[in-house]
Design an enzyme around this catalytic site. Structure first.
Site, mmCIF file in Angstrom:
data_model
loop_
_atom_site.group_PDB
_atom_site.id
_atom_site.type_symbol
_atom_site.label_atom_id
_atom_site.label_comp_id
_atom_site.label_asym_id
_atom_site.label_seq_id
_atom_site.Cartn_x
_atom_site.Cartn_y
_atom_site.Cartn_z
ATOM 1 N N SER A 27 0.825 -1.197 0.000
ATOM 2 C CA SER A 27 0.000 0.000 0.000
ATOM 3 C C SER A 27 0.866 1.256 0.000
ATOM 4 O O SER A 27 1.870 1.336 0.708
ATOM 5 C CB SER A 27 -0.907 0.006 1.234
ATOM 6 N N CYS A 141 -1.809 5.034 12.055
ATOM 7 C CA CYS A 141 -2.299 6.394 11.816
ATOM 8 C C CYS A 141 -2.486 7.107 13.149
ATOM 9 O O CYS A 141 -2.834 6.479 14.156
ATOM 10 C CB CYS A 141 -3.650 6.362 11.090
ATOM 11 N N LYS A 175 -2.755 -3.938 9.343
ATOM 12 C CA LYS A 175 -1.391 -3.510 9.032
ATOM 13 C C LYS A 175 -0.806 -2.810 10.244
ATOM 14 O O LYS A 175 -1.308 -1.762 10.671
ATOM 15 C CB LYS A 175 -1.354 -2.600 7.811
ATOM 16 N N ILE A 200 5.594 -5.290 8.197
ATOM 17 C CA ILE A 200 5.277 -4.152 9.050
ATOM 18 C C ILE A 200 5.129 -2.898 8.200
ATOM 19 O O ILE A 200 5.523 -2.885 7.022
ATOM 20 C CB ILE A 200 6.376 -3.919 10.106
#
Length: 313
Positions: A27, A141, A175, A200
């Site tokens: 990603s 995040c 994730k 990771i």
């Protein structure tokens, strides 16, 4: 592979998700749609993991956003994206047309954001979602409800974020970032509903401009990725596999060759993602897949099951 050598079976399973081979994009490295389709045949890969999407459009961080570091790069792009509604309507169809199996990646700044993202995916038409095989829940995040601390740095918040995405109707992969509590946080993600773990994400870092005496990136710090973080990723996968051997793991970090993929799988991953290497060579994921097949043929490996977790035996 040499002519006449038996072709190894590269099929793999990540929980209920079965893929023709274990190599995916990571990603954040191939955009939201078919941006690299002129360089890379998406259909030959196990899956394409798109850049993380929030339930709303997000502008990202101020420039500069990317800077090279020894054996890698540091970035502070800040999860810029069009938001899930636009992605579903405008970018997913073109990506699906390439024949790709798609993993949607979602993120949020609050638990409500994660729930909203999951609800948007659940509400999308079955035709729009036909190519999507799983959802990667990016919990690396900042959490606005916890003083900006990353969700993935807290077992409780990781569990809550995964639970908030239960409505999406697809297998969810958590994730995670590398932390000292990674095994506990991985277990919490599974308790929250994750069917697999992606290990990771980038490592927190910073580069300082010695002339201006200020951080070089526009947002200050950023995420370090590339070959140098490979050993950290391998150790993370190894430790989590040892503690949670029944939980599928997707290994990511520092993979640029077939041998790198083999090492990650021996640590315990059943699939891998190729990320930063794609910036130097957009064809890197396909190259890793070819090299993996050659390595297996040369070493008499007929099935990937022979590799997964082999370093623990």
């Amino acid at each position: 592979m040499r002519r006449g050598e038996p072709k190894p079976a590269l099929e793999t399973a990540i929980g209920s998700v079965r893929l023709s081979n274990p190599v995916m994009t990571a990603s954040g490295t191939v955009g939201h749609g078919n941006e690299l389709a002129r360089y890379l045949d998406y259909s030959v890969l196990g899956a394409v993991v798109v850049k993380s999407l929030a339930p709303y459009g997000w502008p990202g961080n101020p420039p500069p956003r990317v800077h090279p570091v020894p054996a890698g790069m540091i970035n502070s792009v800040g999860l810029q994206g069009p938001g899930l509604p636009r992605w579903l309507a405008e970018e997913l169809p073109a990506l699906a047309d390439t024949g790709a199996r798609v993993v949607a990646s979602i993120w949020g700044r609050t638990l409500d954001d994660y729930k909203a993202a999951a609800d948007l995916l659940a509400a999308a038409s079955s035709l729009a979602m036909e190519a999507v095989v799983a959802v990667e829940v990016n919990v690396s995040c900042p959490n606005l409800e916890d003083r900006g601390r990353m969700f993935s740095h807290s077992a409780a918040m990781t569990r809550a974020a995964l639970a908030a995405t239960a409505t999406c109707g697809l297998p969810r992969w958590a994730k995670l970032s590398a932390t000292g509590d990674l095994v506990d946080i991985a277990a919490a993600a599974v308790e929250g509903g994750a069917s697999a773990l992606t290990l990771i994400n980038t490592l927190l870092g910073m580069v300082i401009d010695t002339e201006s005496r200020k951080p070089l990136l526009g947002a200050g710090g950023g995420g370090v990725s590339g070959r140098a973080m490979g050993p950290v990723a391998v150790r993370s996968v190894f430790d989590v596999y040892a503690a949670l051997p029944d939980v599928p793991i997707v290994g990511v970090g520092g993979i640029a060759s077939g041998a790198d993929a083999v090492e990650m799988m021996m640590a315990g991953a059943c699939a891998v993602q190729v990320g930063t290497a794609t910036f130097a060579d957009p064809r890197a994921p396909a190259k890793v897949l070819r090299e993996l097949a050659r390595w297996c043929a040369a070493h008499g490996v007929s099935r990937l099951d022979e590799l997964i977790g082999a370093a623990h035996e």
